[in-house]
Design a protein around this motif. Sequence first.
Motif, PDB file in Angstrom:
ATOM      1  N   TYR A   1     -10.786  -0.676   2.500  1.00 56.25           N
ATOM      2  CA  TYR A   1      -9.999  -1.688   3.200  1.00 56.25           C
ATOM      3  C   TYR A   1      -8.810  -1.026   3.900  1.00 56.25           C
ATOM      4  CZ  TYR A   1     -12.666  -5.029   0.432  1.00 56.25           C
ATOM      5  OH  TYR A   1     -13.699  -5.751  -0.126  1.00 56.25           O
ATOM      6  N   TRP A   2      -8.526  -1.510   5.096  1.00 50.51           N
ATOM      7  CA  TRP A   2      -7.367  -1.027   5.827  1.00 50.51           C
ATOM      8  C   TRP A   2      -6.170  -1.922   5.544  1.00 50.51           C
ATOM      9  CZ3 TRP A   2      -9.618  -0.159  11.432  1.00 50.51           C
ATOM     10  CH2 TRP A   2     -10.495   0.931  11.401  1.00 50.51           C
ATOM     11  N   GLY A   3      -5.006  -1.313   5.464  1.00 48.12           N
ATOM     12  CA  GLY A   3      -3.774  -2.068   5.292  1.00 48.12           C
ATOM     13  C   GLY A   3      -2.676  -1.484   6.155  1.00 48.12           C
ATOM     14  N   MET A   4      -1.622  -2.256   6.363  1.00 49.92           N
ATOM     15  CA  MET A   4      -0.427  -1.755   7.044  1.00 49.92           C
ATOM     16  C   MET A   4       0.455  -1.096   5.986  1.00 49.92           C
ATOM     17  SD  MET A   4       0.420  -4.893   9.659  1.00 49.92           S
ATOM     18  CE  MET A   4      -0.915  -5.685  10.588  1.00 49.92           C
ATOM     19  N   ALA A   5       0.863   0.137   6.250  1.00 53.75           N
ATOM     20  CA  ALA A   5       1.627   0.906   5.272  1.00 53.75           C
ATOM     21  C   ALA A   5       3.124   0.650   5.427  1.00 53.75           C
ATOM     22  CB  ALA A   5       1.341   2.391   5.431  1.00 53.75           C
ATOM     23  N   ILE A   6       3.804   0.502   4.294  1.00 52.54           N
ATOM     24  CA  ILE A   6       5.220   0.147   4.266  1.00 52.54           C
ATOM     25  C   ILE A   6       5.923   1.052   3.254  1.00 52.54           C
ATOM     26  CG2 ILE A   6       6.866  -1.769   3.929  1.00 52.54           C
ATOM     27  CD1 ILE A   6       3.990  -3.447   3.962  1.00 52.54           C
ATOM     28  N   LYS A   7       7.163   1.376   3.519  1.00 54.10           N
ATOM     29  CA  LYS A   7       7.942   2.201   2.596  1.00 54.10           C
ATOM     30  C   LYS A   7       8.117   1.469   1.279  1.00 54.10           C
ATOM     31  CE  LYS A   7      12.268   4.834   2.315  1.00 54.10           C
ATOM     32  NZ  LYS A   7      13.530   5.180   3.007  1.00 54.10           N
ATOM     33  N   LYS A   8       7.985   2.189   0.172  1.00 50.92           N
ATOM     34  CA  LYS A   8       8.170   1.579  -1.143  1.00 50.92           C
ATOM     35  C   LYS A   8       9.563   0.972  -1.258  1.00 50.92           C
ATOM     36  CE  LYS A   8       4.905   3.491  -4.438  1.00 50.92           C
ATOM     37  NZ  LYS A   8       4.305   2.168  -4.664  1.00 50.92           N
ATOM     38  N   GLY A   9       9.611  -0.232  -1.808  1.00 48.15           N
ATOM     39  CA  GLY A   9      10.881  -0.917  -1.986  1.00 48.15           C
ATOM     40  C   GLY A   9      11.235  -1.880  -0.871  1.00 48.15           C
ATOM     41  N   ASN A  10      10.514  -1.795   0.263  1.00 54.78           N
ATOM     42  CA  ASN A  10      10.801  -2.702   1.380  1.00 54.78           C
ATOM     43  C   ASN A  10       9.998  -3.997   1.177  1.00 54.78           C
ATOM     44  OD1 ASN A  10      11.616  -3.849   3.756  1.00 54.78           O
ATOM     45  ND2 ASN A  10      11.083  -2.091   5.043  1.00 54.78           N
ATOM     46  N   ASP A  11      10.335  -4.709   0.114  1.00 53.92           N
ATOM     47  CA  ASP A  11       9.549  -5.877  -0.288  1.00 53.92           C
ATOM     48  C   ASP A  11       9.638  -7.024   0.726  1.00 53.92           C
ATOM     49  OD1 ASP A  11       8.873  -4.506  -2.584  1.00 53.92           O
ATOM     50  OD2 ASP A  11      10.479  -5.383  -3.774  1.00 53.92           O
ATOM     51  N   LYS A  12      10.797  -7.160   1.368  1.00 48.08           N
ATOM     52  CA  LYS A  12      10.952  -8.244   2.335  1.00 48.08           C
ATOM     53  C   LYS A  12       9.993  -8.078   3.507  1.00 48.08           C
ATOM     54  CE  LYS A  12      14.286 -10.543   5.357  1.00 48.08           C
ATOM     55  NZ  LYS A  12      15.693 -10.560   5.867  1.00 48.08           N
ATOM     56  N   LEU A  13       9.909  -6.864   4.044  1.00 47.88           N
ATOM     57  CA  LEU A  13       9.006  -6.617   5.166  1.00 47.88           C
ATOM     58  C   LEU A  13       7.560  -6.784   4.720  1.00 47.88           C
ATOM     59  CD1 LEU A  13       8.608  -5.816   8.105  1.00 47.88           C
ATOM     60  CD2 LEU A  13       8.657  -3.404   7.399  1.00 47.88           C
ATOM     61  N   LYS A  14       7.241  -6.330   3.519  1.00 48.05           N
ATOM     62  CA  LYS A  14       5.873  -6.498   3.008  1.00 48.05           C
ATOM     63  C   LYS A  14       5.494  -7.967   2.929  1.00 48.05           C
ATOM     64  CE  LYS A  14       2.962  -5.668  -1.071  1.00 48.05           C
ATOM     65  NZ  LYS A  14       1.863  -6.304  -0.394  1.00 48.05           N
ATOM     66  N   GLU A  15       6.393  -8.803   2.446  1.00 46.54           N
ATOM     67  CA  GLU A  15       6.126 -10.239   2.368  1.00 46.54           C
ATOM     68  C   GLU A  15       5.900 -10.829   3.752  1.00 46.54           C
ATOM     69  OE1 GLU A  15       9.351 -12.033   0.302  1.00 46.54           O
ATOM     70  OE2 GLU A  15       8.911 -11.057  -1.614  1.00 46.54           O
ATOM     71  N   GLN A  16       6.707 -10.404   4.717  1.00 50.53           N
ATOM     72  CA  GLN A  16       6.580 -10.905   6.085  1.00 50.53           C
ATOM     73  C   GLN A  16       5.241 -10.479   6.699  1.00 50.53           C
ATOM     74  OE1 GLN A  16      10.154  -9.145   7.716  1.00 50.53           O
ATOM     75  NE2 GLN A  16      11.278 -11.088   7.594  1.00 50.53           N
ATOM     76  N   ILE A  17       4.860  -9.231   6.459  1.00 49.24           N
ATOM     77  CA  ILE A  17       3.605  -8.720   7.012  1.00 49.24           C
ATOM     78  C   ILE A  17       2.409  -9.416   6.361  1.00 49.24           C
ATOM     79  CG2 ILE A  17       2.124  -6.681   7.170  1.00 49.24           C
ATOM     80  CD1 ILE A  17       4.671  -5.010   7.492  1.00 49.24           C
ATOM     81  N   ASP A  18       2.461  -9.599   5.062  1.00 51.86           N
ATOM     82  CA  ASP A  18       1.370 -10.305   4.375  1.00 51.86           C
ATOM     83  C   ASP A  18       1.200 -11.725   4.929  1.00 51.86           C
ATOM     84  OD1 ASP A  18       0.911  -8.121   2.800  1.00 51.86           O
ATOM     85  OD2 ASP A  18       1.844  -8.935   0.990  1.00 51.86           O
ATOM     86  N   ALA A  19       2.328 -12.388   5.159  1.00 56.24           N
ATOM     87  CA  ALA A  19       2.280 -13.748   5.718  1.00 56.24           C
ATOM     88  C   ALA A  19       1.690 -13.730   7.120  1.00 56.24           C
ATOM     89  CB  ALA A  19       3.685 -14.350   5.737  1.00 56.24           C
ATOM     90  N   PHE A  20       2.050 -12.712   7.911  1.00 59.64           N
ATOM     91  CA  PHE A  20       1.510 -12.593   9.268  1.00 59.64           C
ATOM     92  C   PHE A  20      -0.001 -12.387   9.239  1.00 59.64           C
ATOM     93  CE2 PHE A  20      -0.084  -9.370  12.252  1.00 59.64           C
ATOM     94  CZ  PHE A  20      -0.106 -10.146  13.415  1.00 59.64           C
ATOM     95  N   ILE A  21      -0.487 -11.502   8.368  1.00 55.24           N
ATOM     96  CA  ILE A  21      -1.925 -11.226   8.305  1.00 55.24           C
ATOM     97  C   ILE A  21      -2.704 -12.490   7.960  1.00 55.24           C
ATOM     98  CG2 ILE A  21      -3.713  -9.978   7.020  1.00 55.24           C
ATOM     99  CD1 ILE A  21      -1.719  -7.634   6.816  1.00 55.24           C
ATOM    100  N   LYS A  22      -2.214 -13.247   6.996  1.00 54.12           N
ATOM    101  CA  LYS A  22      -2.864 -14.515   6.637  1.00 54.12           C
ATOM    102  C   LYS A  22      -2.879 -15.470   7.829  1.00 54.12           C
ATOM    103  CE  LYS A  22      -1.550 -14.226   1.747  1.00 54.12           C
ATOM    104  NZ  LYS A  22      -0.696 -14.787   0.672  1.00 54.12           N
ATOM    105  N   HIS A  23      -1.751 -15.533   8.531  1.00 52.65           N
ATOM    106  CA  HIS A  23      -1.643 -16.393   9.713  1.00 52.65           C
ATOM    107  C   HIS A  23      -2.612 -15.942  10.810  1.00 52.65           C
ATOM    108  CE1 HIS A  23       0.322 -18.998  12.668  1.00 52.65           C
ATOM    109  NE2 HIS A  23       0.358 -17.963  13.490  1.00 52.65           N
ATOM    110  N   ALA A  24      -2.669 -14.625  11.056  1.00 48.80           N
ATOM    111  CA  ALA A  24      -3.511 -14.091  12.120  1.00 48.80           C
ATOM    112  C   ALA A  24      -4.997 -14.283  11.835  1.00 48.80           C
ATOM    113  CB  ALA A  24      -3.204 -12.602  12.326  1.00 48.80           C
ATOM    114  N   LYS A  25      -5.362 -14.304  10.549  1.00 50.38           N
ATOM    115  CA  LYS A  25      -6.764 -14.532  10.196  1.00 50.38           C
ATOM    116  C   LYS A  25      -7.169 -15.995  10.402  1.00 50.38           C
ATOM    117  CE  LYS A  25      -7.594 -10.749   6.921  1.00 50.38           C
ATOM    118  NZ  LYS A  25      -8.786 -10.215   7.595  1.00 50.38           N
ATOM    119  N   SER A  26      -6.189 -16.879  10.314  1.00 51.00           N
ATOM    120  CA  SER A  26      -6.496 -18.306  10.432  1.00 51.00           C
ATOM    121  C   SER A  26      -6.316 -18.855  11.843  1.00 51.00           C
ATOM    122  CB  SER A  26      -5.624 -19.111   9.456  1.00 51.00           C
ATOM    123  OG  SER A  26      -4.253 -19.009   9.805  1.00 51.00           O
ATOM    124  N   ASP A  27      -5.489 -18.192  12.667  1.00 54.77           N
ATOM    125  CA  ASP A  27      -5.206 -18.742  13.999  1.00 54.77           C
ATOM    126  C   ASP A  27      -6.034 -18.120  15.117  1.00 54.77           C
ATOM    127  OD1 ASP A  27      -4.113 -16.254  14.520  1.00 54.77           O
ATOM    128  OD2 ASP A  27      -2.169 -17.017  15.214  1.00 54.77           O
TER     129      ASP A  27
END
Length: 261
Positions: free
Chosen positions: A208-234
């Motif tokens: 599986y491919w994922g977008m890589a994020i610096k460890k500890g940058n939890d806010k950006l990870k949450e935002q990216i995860d939300a975007f991926i879910k949105h992009a799969k549905s829209d």
Amino acid sequence: MFKQIINALIGLSLFTTFVNSAEKPLIVGMELQYPPFEMSDKDGTPSGVSVDLAKALGKYLGREVKIENIAWDGLIPSLKTGKVDLVISSMTITDERQKTIDFSIPYAQSNLAILTNKTSGVKSIDDLNQKGKKIAVKKGTTGHIYANQYLKNAELLVFDKENAAVLEVIQGKANGFLYDQLTVYKNWANHKSTTIALLKPFQEKPEYWGMAIKKGNDKLKEQIDAFIKHAKSDGTFDALSKKYLTEARATFDELGIVFFF
């Protein structure tokens, strides 16, 4: 009056902080050597699936996006040192990489495949794991990792660039090139007279491919995860598939192979 001035200054400070944060560009690292995902137009402008995906992410977050073209083996170091905010470069989620960086939820499914020369007689991964066989791989990729672990009878030819590995197969100097299915498909499509694409998965588990994020940058990870879910549905991923991968998707569907998106 004094209290009103203080409140006004506090409000201005918060507003300035918000504006500066909103305007801060999102720096995305990728190696622009992997069409149709990461590549450059004739004038050097970044283009491809991952570039469009990064722009869609920027729009979703309300942030300008800047693409940094970085060699593959420099992507994770650039992320860890803060040179880039994230990496979108067809990067497979692996346990080893997760020791030093974080990944988003998966946005694509991938499997390794084999590009072989028409004269090689190779029909399966077992045919490559033989004494005297030579396998071309790109350094640091999951194809390289897989061959090191499971194809110990063959000789590995390790290259920094994908096209150098492909050339070895075209010229008959290597019996196979291990890479993801779409790359193998693309190179076969460009060299049908000399190569064969073995696209059927041979691994026990898909990658599986994922977008890589610096460890500890939890806010950006949450935002990216939300975007991926949105992009799969829209329909974002469907649109990217139709724009860049129509022929490949038809071939995968014909062979009964699960497509990337």
